[in-house]
Design a protein around this motif. Structure first.
Motif, PDB file in Angstrom:
ATOM      1  N   SER A   1      63.949  50.417 -42.440  1.00  0.00           N
ATOM      2  CA  SER A   1      64.761  49.502 -43.239  1.00  0.00           C
ATOM      3  C   SER A   1      63.923  48.274 -43.600  1.00  0.00           C
ATOM      4  O   SER A   1      62.810  48.075 -43.085  1.00  0.00           O
ATOM      5  CB  SER A   1      65.992  49.067 -42.452  1.00  0.00           C
ATOM      6  N   GLY A   2      64.485  47.417 -44.467  1.00  0.00           N
ATOM      7  CA  GLY A   2      63.768  46.210 -44.840  1.00  0.00           C
ATOM      8  C   GLY A   2      63.474  45.315 -43.649  1.00  0.00           C
ATOM      9  O   GLY A   2      62.386  44.752 -43.520  1.00  0.00           O
TER      10      GLY A   2
ATOM     11  N   PRO B   1      60.534  35.497 -45.651  1.00  0.00           N
ATOM     12  CA  PRO B   1      60.656  36.648 -44.737  1.00  0.00           C
ATOM     13  C   PRO B   1      62.003  37.343 -44.739  1.00  0.00           C
ATOM     14  O   PRO B   1      62.096  38.495 -44.306  1.00  0.00           O
ATOM     15  CB  PRO B   1      60.385  36.023 -43.364  1.00  0.00           C
ATOM     16  N   THR B   2      63.081  36.681 -45.209  1.00  0.00           N
ATOM     17  CA  THR B   2      64.397  37.311 -45.119  1.00  0.00           C
ATOM     18  C   THR B   2      64.934  37.789 -46.462  1.00  0.00           C
ATOM     19  O   THR B   2      66.054  38.296 -46.527  1.00  0.00           O
ATOM     20  CB  THR B   2      65.432  36.344 -44.498  1.00  0.00           C
ATOM     21  N   ALA B   3      64.158  37.628 -47.528  1.00  0.00           N
ATOM     22  CA  ALA B   3      64.623  38.060 -48.859  1.00  0.00           C
ATOM     23  C   ALA B   3      64.894  39.564 -48.841  1.00  0.00           C
ATOM     24  O   ALA B   3      64.060  40.357 -48.429  1.00  0.00           O
ATOM     25  CB  ALA B   3      63.579  37.721 -49.910  1.00  0.00           C
ATOM     26  N   GLY B   4      66.077  39.953 -49.258  1.00  0.00           N
ATOM     27  CA  GLY B   4      66.425  41.363 -49.325  1.00  0.00           C
ATOM     28  C   GLY B   4      66.964  41.967 -48.053  1.00  0.00           C
ATOM     29  O   GLY B   4      67.315  43.158 -48.041  1.00  0.00           O
ATOM     30  N   LEU B   5      67.060  41.186 -46.973  1.00  0.00           N
ATOM     31  CA  LEU B   5      67.584  41.729 -45.723  1.00  0.00           C
ATOM     32  C   LEU B   5      69.106  41.644 -45.702  1.00  0.00           C
ATOM     33  O   LEU B   5      69.697  40.699 -46.221  1.00  0.00           O
ATOM     34  CB  LEU B   5      67.023  40.953 -44.526  1.00  0.00           C
ATOM     35  N   ASP B   6      69.731  42.634 -45.069  1.00  0.00           N
ATOM     36  CA  ASP B   6      71.181  42.568 -44.927  1.00  0.00           C
ATOM     37  C   ASP B   6      71.519  41.560 -43.823  1.00  0.00           C
ATOM     38  O   ASP B   6      70.644  41.131 -43.066  1.00  0.00           O
ATOM     39  CB  ASP B   6      71.775  43.953 -44.663  1.00  0.00           C
ATOM     40  N   PRO B   7      72.788  41.130 -43.701  1.00  0.00           N
ATOM     41  CA  PRO B   7      73.138  40.069 -42.743  1.00  0.00           C
ATOM     42  C   PRO B   7      72.738  40.375 -41.298  1.00  0.00           C
ATOM     43  O   PRO B   7      72.268  39.485 -40.577  1.00  0.00           O
ATOM     44  CB  PRO B   7      74.663  39.967 -42.889  1.00  0.00           C
TER      45      PRO B   7
ATOM     46  N   ARG C   1      68.868  39.223 -36.780  1.00  0.00           N
ATOM     47  CA  ARG C   1      67.881  39.704 -35.816  1.00  0.00           C
ATOM     48  C   ARG C   1      66.527  39.038 -36.048  1.00  0.00           C
ATOM     49  O   ARG C   1      65.830  38.642 -35.110  1.00  0.00           O
ATOM     50  CB  ARG C   1      67.755  41.226 -35.932  1.00  0.00           C
ATOM     51  N   PHE C   2      66.169  38.866 -37.323  1.00  0.00           N
ATOM     52  CA  PHE C   2      64.898  38.249 -37.655  1.00  0.00           C
ATOM     53  C   PHE C   2      64.913  36.756 -37.314  1.00  0.00           C
ATOM     54  O   PHE C   2      63.907  36.201 -36.874  1.00  0.00           O
ATOM     55  CB  PHE C   2      64.595  38.457 -39.143  1.00  0.00           C
ATOM     56  N   TYR C   3      66.052  36.103 -37.507  1.00  0.00           N
ATOM     57  CA  TYR C   3      66.182  34.694 -37.120  1.00  0.00           C
ATOM     58  C   TYR C   3      65.875  34.515 -35.639  1.00  0.00           C
ATOM     59  O   TYR C   3      65.152  33.583 -35.238  1.00  0.00           O
ATOM     60  CB  TYR C   3      67.609  34.206 -37.378  1.00  0.00           C
TER      61      TYR C   3
ATOM     62  N   THR D   1      60.688  29.507 -47.931  1.00  0.00           N
ATOM     63  CA  THR D   1      61.837  30.281 -48.387  1.00  0.00           C
ATOM     64  C   THR D   1      62.552  29.570 -49.534  1.00  0.00           C
ATOM     65  O   THR D   1      62.400  28.357 -49.717  1.00  0.00           O
ATOM     66  CB  THR D   1      62.839  30.511 -47.230  1.00  0.00           C
ATOM     67  N   HIS D   2      63.336  30.342 -50.308  1.00  0.00           N
ATOM     68  CA  HIS D   2      64.245  29.742 -51.289  1.00  0.00           C
ATOM     69  C   HIS D   2      65.686  29.914 -50.832  1.00  0.00           C
ATOM     70  O   HIS D   2      66.613  29.541 -51.561  1.00  0.00           O
ATOM     71  CB  HIS D   2      64.053  30.394 -52.669  1.00  0.00           C
ATOM     72  N   ILE D   3      65.871  30.438 -49.617  1.00  0.00           N
ATOM     73  CA  ILE D   3      67.206  30.702 -49.086  1.00  0.00           C
ATOM     74  C   ILE D   3      67.601  29.566 -48.150  1.00  0.00           C
ATOM     75  O   ILE D   3      67.010  29.388 -47.075  1.00  0.00           O
ATOM     76  CB  ILE D   3      67.240  32.054 -48.347  1.00  0.00           C
ATOM     77  N   VAL D   4      68.597  28.780 -48.552  1.00  0.00           N
ATOM     78  CA  VAL D   4      68.983  27.590 -47.790  1.00  0.00           C
ATOM     79  C   VAL D   4      69.452  27.954 -46.385  1.00  0.00           C
ATOM     80  O   VAL D   4      69.185  27.227 -45.423  1.00  0.00           O
ATOM     81  CB  VAL D   4      70.083  26.813 -48.546  1.00  0.00           C
ATOM     82  N   GLU D   5      70.113  29.082 -46.237  1.00  0.00           N
ATOM     83  CA  GLU D   5      70.604  29.488 -44.912  1.00  0.00           C
ATOM     84  C   GLU D   5      69.462  29.636 -43.912  1.00  0.00           C
ATOM     85  O   GLU D   5      69.623  29.306 -42.729  1.00  0.00           O
ATOM     86  CB  GLU D   5      71.379  30.807 -45.014  1.00  0.00           C
ATOM     87  N   ASP D   6      68.311  30.129 -44.357  1.00  0.00           N
ATOM     88  CA  ASP D   6      67.160  30.261 -43.458  1.00  0.00           C
ATOM     89  C   ASP D   6      66.826  28.922 -42.816  1.00  0.00           C
ATOM     90  O   ASP D   6      66.555  28.835 -41.610  1.00  0.00           O
ATOM     91  CB  ASP D   6      65.934  30.759 -44.223  1.00  0.00           C
TER      92      ASP D   6
END
Length: 295
Positions: free
Chosen positions: A135-136, A160-166, A171-173, A189-194
């Protein structure tokens, strides 16, 4: 300590990807937040010693990365945004191949080291599975495994988390948070949640410049009492956008929820005060177009 001073990178064209950025990154997790094209990947590649800047300096624990990039490679782990794998190889074989390419030496042999690294990123159960079946999230963990070879003091992870499911993202966090306990981890990252989940400190990048060097709590705190949210019909969206500074317009249960930044004056009818989010702060700073003005 990672120290970046007056870093400039101009590509032919000319295109100024970095415009005199300076930053200090201590041990632990540090987030670099910005939209695609902001210059984050260019900065990561310079810090990793893979790209020469037009001017400026980068030091890590006293080592001059620009003058001698080979010095940083002994202390560096790098997971780029696009990491290619050979899909027909197993996870173990792919990792051993990458360790050979990196010139990693292991007293117990590369097979033993690969097994240890796969266990570290919780991939032992899939060691003999072909990478094409990963998986991704599993691919990202395999990428982190190669980055950890040699126990690097500086770990760079780009989107690192682009394209990963929740579930995979969570798990990656946890893995990244564990790795940041005893080393410097630079997360782009461009993902604020990260950033919200992982980073006690962050910088916001826009158009090759830093527009903020702060903490998530400080960024939210500056907006206290200035964010309002309300439900707006489709026909009213344009009017709100014309008359107010919109930070977010999202659909919740099929209805338009609009958030506005209003430092003074009265909000529109139906709008209520709302707790600021890091998304609000990020979007407002990005809209400032690198002016550096305070919110």
């Amino acid at each position: 300590m990672l120290q970046i001073r007056d870093l400039v990178k101009v590509y032919p064209g000319p295109v100024a990807a970095l415009q005199g950025v300076s930053l200090e990154v201590p041990t632990g997790m540090f987030g670099l937040l910005g939209p695609n094209g902001a210059g984050k990947t260019t900065l990561m590649r310079i810090v990793a010693g893979l790209l020469e800047p037009t001017s400026g300096t980068v030091h890590f624990n006293g080592e001059d990365i620009v003058a001698d990039p080979r010095r940083i490679r002994r202390q560096l782990g790098y997971l780029p945004q696009d990491f290619g794998f050979y899909p027909h190889l197993t996870g173990e074989s792919m990792l051993r191949f990458l360790l050979v390419l990196k010139g990693v030496q292991a007293p117990g042999g590369l097979k033993h080291l690969a097994a240890e690294l796969l266990d570290r990123v919780n991939l032992s159960y899939a060691a003999r599975r072909k990478v094409k079946g990963y998986s991704g999230g599993m691919r990202q963990r395999l990428g982190i495994a190669q980055a950890l070879a040699g126990d690097p003091r500086l770990l760079i992870v780009d989107e690192p988390t682009a394209g990963l499911d929740p579930e995979e993202r969570l798990r990656f966090y946890r893995l990244l948070a564990e790795l940041a306990e005893d080393r410097t981890v630079l997360l782009s990252t461009h993902i604020v949640e990260d950033i919200s989940v992982l980073c006690p400190r962050m910088a916001i990048m826009h158009a090759g410049r830093f527009v903020a060097d702060t903490t998530p709590a400080e960024a939210r705190g500056r907006l206290a009492g200035t964010i309002f949210q309300g439900t707006v019909g489709r026909e009213g969206l344009a009017e709100i956008d014309r008359n107010y500074r919109v930070t977010q317009a999202i659909l919740i249960e099929g209805r338009n929820q609009v958030r506005i930044h209003l430092p003074e004056g009265s909000p529109p009818d139906g709008f209520q005060a709302s707790e600021p989010t890091l998304e609000d702060a990020y979007l407002l700073l990005s809209q400032a177009n690198g002016s550096g003005n305070a919110l």
